[in-house]
Write a protein that holds these residues in place. Structure first.
Motif, short mmCIF file in Angstrom:
data_model
loop_
_atom_site.label_atom_id
_atom_site.label_comp_id
_atom_site.label_asym_id
_atom_site.label_seq_id
_atom_site.Cartn_x
_atom_site.Cartn_y
_atom_site.Cartn_z
N GLY A 19 0.80 -1.21 0.00
CA GLY A 19 0.00 0.00 0.00
C GLY A 19 0.84 1.27 0.00
O GLY A 19 1.95 1.29 0.52
N VAL A 20 0.29 2.32 -0.62
CA VAL A 20 0.94 3.62 -0.64
C VAL A 20 -0.09 4.72 -0.35
O VAL A 20 -1.29 4.53 -0.55
CB VAL A 20 1.62 3.92 -2.00
CG1 VAL A 20 2.78 2.96 -2.25
CG2 VAL A 20 0.65 3.88 -3.15
N ARG A 21 0.42 5.84 0.15
CA ARG A 21 -0.43 6.99 0.45
C ARG A 21 0.15 8.22 -0.22
O ARG A 21 1.35 8.46 -0.17
CB ARG A 21 -0.50 7.21 1.96
CG ARG A 21 -1.32 8.43 2.36
CD ARG A 21 -1.44 8.57 3.88
NE ARG A 21 -0.17 8.47 4.57
CZ ARG A 21 0.65 9.51 4.77
NH1 ARG A 21 0.34 10.71 4.35
NH2 ARG A 21 1.79 9.33 5.42
N CYS A 22 -0.71 9.02 -0.81
CA CYS A 22 -0.30 10.30 -1.38
C CYS A 22 -0.31 11.32 -0.24
O CYS A 22 -1.35 11.55 0.38
CB CYS A 22 -1.24 10.73 -2.49
SG CYS A 22 -0.85 12.36 -3.16
N GLU A 27 -4.94 10.39 0.20
CA GLU A 27 -5.59 9.23 -0.39
C GLU A 27 -4.68 8.01 -0.30
O GLU A 27 -3.48 8.11 -0.56
CB GLU A 27 -5.96 9.50 -1.85
CG GLU A 27 -6.86 8.46 -2.45
CD GLU A 27 -7.41 8.86 -3.81
OE1 GLU A 27 -8.20 8.08 -4.35
OE2 GLU A 27 -7.05 9.94 -4.32
N GLU A 28 -5.25 6.87 0.07
CA GLU A 28 -4.49 5.63 0.20
C GLU A 28 -4.89 4.65 -0.88
O GLU A 28 -6.06 4.59 -1.28
CB GLU A 28 -4.71 5.01 1.58
CG GLU A 28 -4.16 5.87 2.69
CD GLU A 28 -4.26 5.23 4.07
OE1 GLU A 28 -4.89 4.15 4.20
OE2 GLU A 28 -3.72 5.83 5.02
N GLU A 30 -4.08 0.50 -2.42
CA GLU A 30 -3.60 -0.83 -2.04
C GLU A 30 -2.27 -1.17 -2.67
O GLU A 30 -1.56 -2.05 -2.18
CB GLU A 30 -4.64 -1.88 -2.38
CG GLU A 30 -5.88 -1.78 -1.53
CD GLU A 30 -6.86 -2.92 -1.80
OE1 GLU A 30 -6.48 -3.91 -2.47
OE2 GLU A 30 -8.01 -2.82 -1.34
N ALA A 35 -2.46 3.12 -7.51
CA ALA A 35 -2.19 4.56 -7.41
C ALA A 35 -1.88 5.15 -8.77
O ALA A 35 -2.37 6.23 -9.12
CB ALA A 35 -1.03 4.82 -6.44
N TRP A 61 4.93 10.36 -2.12
CA TRP A 61 4.32 9.09 -1.75
C TRP A 61 5.03 8.46 -0.57
O TRP A 61 6.22 8.56 -0.43
CB TRP A 61 4.36 8.12 -2.95
CG TRP A 61 3.63 8.68 -4.13
CD1 TRP A 61 4.16 9.46 -5.11
CD2 TRP A 61 2.26 8.52 -4.44
NE1 TRP A 61 3.18 9.81 -6.01
CE2 TRP A 61 2.02 9.23 -5.63
CE3 TRP A 61 1.21 7.84 -3.84
CZ2 TRP A 61 0.75 9.28 -6.21
CZ3 TRP A 61 -0.04 7.88 -4.43
CH2 TRP A 61 -0.25 8.59 -5.60
N ARG A 63 4.90 4.69 1.99
CA ARG A 63 4.35 3.34 2.20
C ARG A 63 3.38 3.35 3.38
O ARG A 63 3.54 4.11 4.31
CB ARG A 63 5.48 2.36 2.53
CG ARG A 63 6.41 2.13 1.39
CD ARG A 63 6.01 0.88 0.67
NE ARG A 63 6.94 0.65 -0.42
CZ ARG A 63 6.55 0.28 -1.61
NH1 ARG A 63 5.29 0.09 -1.88
NH2 ARG A 63 7.43 0.08 -2.56
N ILE A 64 2.37 2.50 3.29
CA ILE A 64 1.44 2.34 4.42
C ILE A 64 1.43 0.88 4.85
O ILE A 64 1.89 0.02 4.17
CB ILE A 64 0.02 2.83 4.10
CG1 ILE A 64 -0.53 2.15 2.86
CG2 ILE A 64 0.01 4.32 3.94
CD1 ILE A 64 -2.01 2.43 2.61
#
Length: 64
Positions: A19-22, A27-28, A30, A35, A61, A63-64
């Motif tokens: 997963g990544v988050r901007c 916004e997240e 998977e 993305a 970006w 990582r989540i």
């Protein structure tokens, strides 16, 4: 013994599925692939941002 090329490809594919988050929008997603598809930023640019901690095409970006 495993083929080293296959092992690398497997790891690379796994990295794309994390997963990544901007940072700018919160916004997240998977995966890097998701993305990229939803934001229009290439997978390579997202990866570059993750590795080098830089802004690409106006987005940063994490990582989540």
């Amino acid at each position: 013994m495993d083929n080293p090329g296959e092992r690398l490809r497997g790891r690379k594919n796994t990295e794309c599925m994390k997963g990544v988050r901007c940072v700018e929008t919160g916004e997240e997603f998977e995966s890097i692939i998701e993305a990229a598809e939803k934001t229009g930023v290439s997978k390579g640019s997202i990866s570059k941002s993750l590795i080098q901690d830089v802004t690409v095409k106006g987005f940063t970006w994490k990582r989540i």
